[in-house]
Structure formats: structure tokens, C-alpha cells
Design a protein around this motif. Structure first.
Motif, PDB file in Angstrom:
ATOM      1  N   ASP A  22       0.814  -1.221   0.000  1.00 55.25           N
ATOM      2  CA  ASP A  22       0.000   0.000   0.000  1.00 55.25           C
ATOM      3  C   ASP A  22       0.847   1.271   0.000  1.00 55.25           C
ATOM      4  O   ASP A  22       0.333   2.345  -0.303  1.00 55.25           O
ATOM      5  N   LYS A  23       2.123   1.159   0.340  1.00 54.29           N
ATOM      6  CA  LYS A  23       3.009   2.325   0.363  1.00 54.29           C
ATOM      7  C   LYS A  23       3.712   2.550  -0.977  1.00 54.29           C
ATOM      8  O   LYS A  23       4.402   3.553  -1.134  1.00 54.29           O
ATOM      9  N   THR A  24       3.520   1.624  -1.926  1.00 50.78           N
ATOM     10  CA  THR A  24       4.163   1.766  -3.232  1.00 50.78           C
ATOM     11  C   THR A  24       3.560   2.978  -3.939  1.00 50.78           C
ATOM     12  O   THR A  24       2.339   3.059  -4.086  1.00 50.78           O
ATOM     13  N   PRO A  25       4.395   3.934  -4.345  1.00 47.11           N
ATOM     14  CA  PRO A  25       3.875   5.140  -5.018  1.00 47.11           C
ATOM     15  C   PRO A  25       3.164   4.782  -6.344  1.00 47.11           C
ATOM     16  O   PRO A  25       3.508   3.793  -7.005  1.00 47.11           O
TER      17      PRO A  25
END
Length: 165
Positions: A22-25
Motif C-alpha cells: 500500500d506504500k508503493t507510489p
């Protein structure tokens, strides 16, 4: 990028087993998505553009998308050009007056509506191909049918050659 598009990208990456969290840009997700292999839909689009995709090319979705877009742009531009001398002569030889300003696309449309040539009819006869008498066999239709048959025949030959190796 819309939430719907982002959801579709994440779903496809998950289905292909590409790791992300979920933190992947978003730009990184897009980059991962673009690096996936070419899709069967893109291969069909390429075929419609007259390009037989080869697996050895090993294209990504991005490569295929850019190629398709460039090919479509080329076709749009080519169709805006004036009718070629070869097109004009072919039409004039068939008794069709080619008005000044006729585009390449317009000339192609007129050529495709001409009756099938003797050579095309001979091909049908030589290869024992049936012609639907209810359908008017135009130059364009005959050309498509012959090209399709030749492409299938070539694919069959190539398939048999690769099976024997």
C-alpha cells in the motif's frame, strides 16, 4: 489517475504475482504495470494494423501501447495525404474520375469498391475457393480474403516447421 484505474492496475499486478504494498507510489505501480508482458488484446490490435507480433520480440505492455499509438498516428497522417499517383492511375484506368483534393483514404475506399480483378478471380478459382453469390465480390473484399488465407497458410507452414524441429 482515477481510483478505478489504480484498482485495475493493482488487481492485474496481484494476479501476475508482482510484489507491491500500500506504500508503493502510484508512479511505481504504473511502471510495474507497464513492464508486464504484452497482452493478447494488444496482439490482436497489432494484427488489425497488419503487424504479426512475434514472441521473440518480448515486448512489454508499454512498448506495445506506444507502437500501436504510433502506428495509428501514422495511418491517420497517411490518410490525410493526397491520393498517390498509383491510386489515381488505377482509378482512372477503371473509368473513375479522381477529383482534385482526393485523399489517400478516399482513393483507397474507391479502389476497394472496384470489382475484383481477373487475377483475384483466378486465385479464387485456382485455390478452389467458394464465393458467396449473394455478396458482391469487390477488389477490397477479395484482397482481404486472399490476404487472410495466405496469412493462415503461412502460419500453418511455420507451425509445422517449428513442430518438426
Amino acid at each position: 489517475m482515477s481510483n478505478k484505474t489504480l484498482f485495475a492496475i493493482k488487481k492485474e499486478l496481484s494476479a501476475k504475482g508482482v510484489p507491491f504494498d500500500d506504500k508503493t507510489p502510484i508512479h511505481e505501480l504504473k511502471k510495474l504495470f507497464d513492464s508486464l508482458p504484452v497482452t493478447s488484446g494488444q496482439i490482436r490490435e497489432l494484427k488489425l494494423l497488419g503487424i504479426d507480433y512475434k514472441e521473440k520480440w518480448n515486448w512489454t505492455r508499454k512498448t506495445a501501447s506506444e507502437f500501436i499509438r504510433d502506428a495509428e498516428d501514422f495511418i491517420r497522417l497517411r490518410n490525410l495525404l493526397p491520393a498517390s499517383p498509383k491510386q489515381r492511375i488505377l482509378l482512372m484506368e477503371n473509368g473513375i474520375d479522381v477529383p482534385k483534393g482526393t485523399t489517400s483514404a478516399g482513393a483507397s475506399k474507391m479502389i476497394n469498391e472496384l470489382p475484383a480483378t481477373d487475377a483475384q478471380l483466378a486465385y479464387f478459382e485456382k485455390n478452389n475457393l467458394k464465393i458467396n453469390p449473394a455478396k458482391k465480390l469487390t477488389y477490397g473484399l477479395a484482397h482481404q480474403m486472399i490476404a487472410r488465407r495466405e496469412r493462415r497458410f503461412l502460419e500453418y507452414k511455420l507451425h509445422n516447421i517449428s513442430d518438426k524441429k
